[in-house]
Each structure stands twice: as C-alpha cells, then as structure tokens.
Scaffold this active site. Structure first.
Site, short mmCIF file in Angstrom:
data_model
loop_
_atom_site.label_atom_id
_atom_site.label_comp_id
_atom_site.label_asym_id
_atom_site.label_seq_id
_atom_site.Cartn_x
_atom_site.Cartn_y
_atom_site.Cartn_z
CG ASN A 13 47.21 7.25 36.64
OD1 ASN A 13 48.02 6.49 37.17
ND2 ASN A 13 47.19 7.41 35.35
CG ASN A 64 50.22 0.03 30.08
OD1 ASN A 64 50.07 0.85 30.97
ND2 ASN A 64 51.18 -0.89 30.11
CB CYS A 72 48.73 0.12 37.15
SG CYS A 72 48.11 1.81 37.14
N GLY A 73 50.32 1.22 40.06
CA GLY A 73 50.11 1.59 41.45
C GLY A 73 48.79 2.30 41.70
CG ASN A 74 48.12 6.46 40.96
OD1 ASN A 74 48.31 6.48 42.17
ND2 ASN A 74 48.64 7.37 40.15
CG ASN A 168 56.72 3.99 33.03
OD1 ASN A 168 55.75 4.20 32.34
ND2 ASN A 168 56.97 2.81 33.59
NE ARG A 186 56.50 -0.19 30.66
CZ ARG A 186 57.04 -1.39 30.80
NH1 ARG A 186 58.01 -1.79 30.00
NH2 ARG A 186 56.60 -2.22 31.74
CB CYS A 195 52.85 7.55 37.01
SG CYS A 195 53.60 5.91 36.83
N GLY A 196 51.50 6.04 39.91
CA GLY A 196 51.81 5.52 41.24
C GLY A 196 53.18 4.87 41.33
CB THR A 197 55.00 2.31 39.34
OG1 THR A 197 54.68 2.82 38.03
CG2 THR A 197 54.06 1.16 39.68
#
Length: 257
Positions: A13, A64, A72-74, A168, A186, A195-197
């Site tokens: 990511n 985004n 955004c987690g990552n 997502n 998304r 995708c972290g989340t």
C-alpha cells in the site's frame, strides 16, 4: 517552486508523503489525482500531508487518489515512520487523523497503531458491514485468488445502498491460524495490495464469527499484517492494534502543478 516528497509503502500500500508543518501546501482535487496517477504522476494509493497538531506528535491529513478523505491504517503506519525520520516522533506517541486520536509504537521495522474501538458489526445475510475508520463490507469465500475481484466488488460498491458514499469491499478466506484477504478500495476504485482498515475489519469479523480474542495474522497480496484485539461480545471490540512493516521507497521533488 518544487515540493519535496517521500514515498513509503506498507505491505504494498503506497503513499506520497509531504512535510506540511509550515502549512504551505494546498492540494486541489486535480492535483491529487495527477500526483497519484501511475502514468502521468508519481503513482500512489493516496497522499499524506504531515501537519502540526496541538497535544499530539502530528496530524495525518490523508487523501484518496480521487481527492476524497478518510482514515487510512497503512498510511498511518507509514506516517509514523516518516515522522520519526523527521525527528518529530520517537518510538511511541500519538497522532490525530480524520477519525480522531491514535496511539503508536514503532521500531526500525514494525509499526503498531491503535485503531478506534468498534461497537457494532452489522450483517447482510452471511456478510458483514462495519466501520474501522473507513466503512467495510466483508465477504467470506472458499477461494479468493482466482476470482474477478473488481467485477464482484463493484456490484456491491456501486449498488443503490452504497453508491453515494461508497464502501470498501473485502473478500476473505479462512485458514487454521490466519486469514487471506483481497480488498477493493473506494477512492482508489481498484484492488490494492493491502488495506489496513480492511485487514482490521476482516480480523474483527473473524473474532465475531468464532467468539475469539487473539492476535490474528492476515495475509494480503502485499505481505503479512497482524491485528490484536479484545472481543467484548455482541460486535463490541476494543484494544485493537494494527501491526506491520512500513518502509521508505524513494525521495524526490514534485514540480509545481
């Protein structure tokens, strides 16, 4: 004018990151789209402006590729690494993002961020809907590597219920000691390598299904992440930590757009 930037990736990511502590950088939608474009720009899954914020180490201002904003987690894990390189943060601390305040712990390889507690997991038939900083739809399947993920995910993402705000879409395959995941994001409107989340959402639905509290390994197309969580029952989860690597890819300068 040229704007210095760095590019980081966390399990594939990738993010363009800019030190904006002087608050001089203002990016419009067209500029964000161009920077993130992999043919005409730098190419990334998003842009992060690292900014000053009172009471914490920094503010992570995430965009985004389509110019929309979310948590955004990552990207957060990469922002922690970037902040450490700038001398803003040490091995542990706190930052703020669009969804509020987060703790972090970091060493030279692994970055751990504390996610927001999740108090509700909804069901749509056999599938799950929950918010882990961004909204996620989670589907379990027996096989996910050979599927046409973009086609199947867009049927949900652009359905009447989710078309306006977006969602997502994650496809999950269970193993004995871990889960595999593929995610359509998304804002990117394509599959991303991680995708972290989404990884967090997948881990929590696994805990929900099996009534477990544990550290769960999640295998993305870009590498392995771990999610630690406490299951308080009835879709209520706390002490959620997203853990994994983040690394610098390259540095450069963006010409004024």
């Amino acid at each position: 004018m040229k704007i210095p930037f760095v590019k980081y990736q966390g399990t594939g990511n990738d993010f363009v990151m800019i030190d904006n502590r002087k608050n001089q950088i203002k990016l419009g939608k067209d500029q964000i789209e161009k920077i993130c474009d992999r043919k005409f720009g730098i190419g990334s899954d998003g842009i992060i402006l690292l900014e000053n914020e009172g009471g914490v180490d920094f503010y992570m201002n995430f965009y985004n590729p389509d110019g929309s904003q979310s948590f955004c987690g990552n990207g957060s894990r990469c922002a922690v690494k970037f902040a450490r390189s700038l001398g803003i943060s040490q091995n542990q601390g706190r930052f703020k993002a669009i969804d509020g305040e987060h703790e972090f712990v970091s060493d030279d390889e692994i970055v751990k961020i504390r996610m927001k507690d999740v108090h509700e997991i909804d069901r749509e038939g056999e599938n799950f809907v929950l918010n882990t900083g961004s909204p996620h739809y989670v589907i379990y399947r027996d096989e996910i590597q050979g599927m046409d993920l973009v086609h199947d995910a867009r049927e949900i993402r652009y359905s009447e219920r989710y078309r306006e705000k977006g969602i997502n879409v994650n496809f999950i395959r269970e193993h004995d000691h871990m889960i595999e995941i593929r995610t359509y994001e998304r804002g990117v409107e394509e599959e991303t390598l991680s995708c972290g989340t989404g990884v967090t959402a997948a881990a929590l639905t696994f805990g929900f299904k099996h009534s477990e509290t544990r550290a769960l390994t999640v295998l993305t197309r870009g590498g392995k992440l771990e999610v630690h969580f406490t299951n308080n029952g009835k879709g209520n989860f706390s002490d959620i930590w997203l853990c994994g690597p983040a690394e610098l890819v390259f540095t450069g300068e963006i010409n004024t757009l």
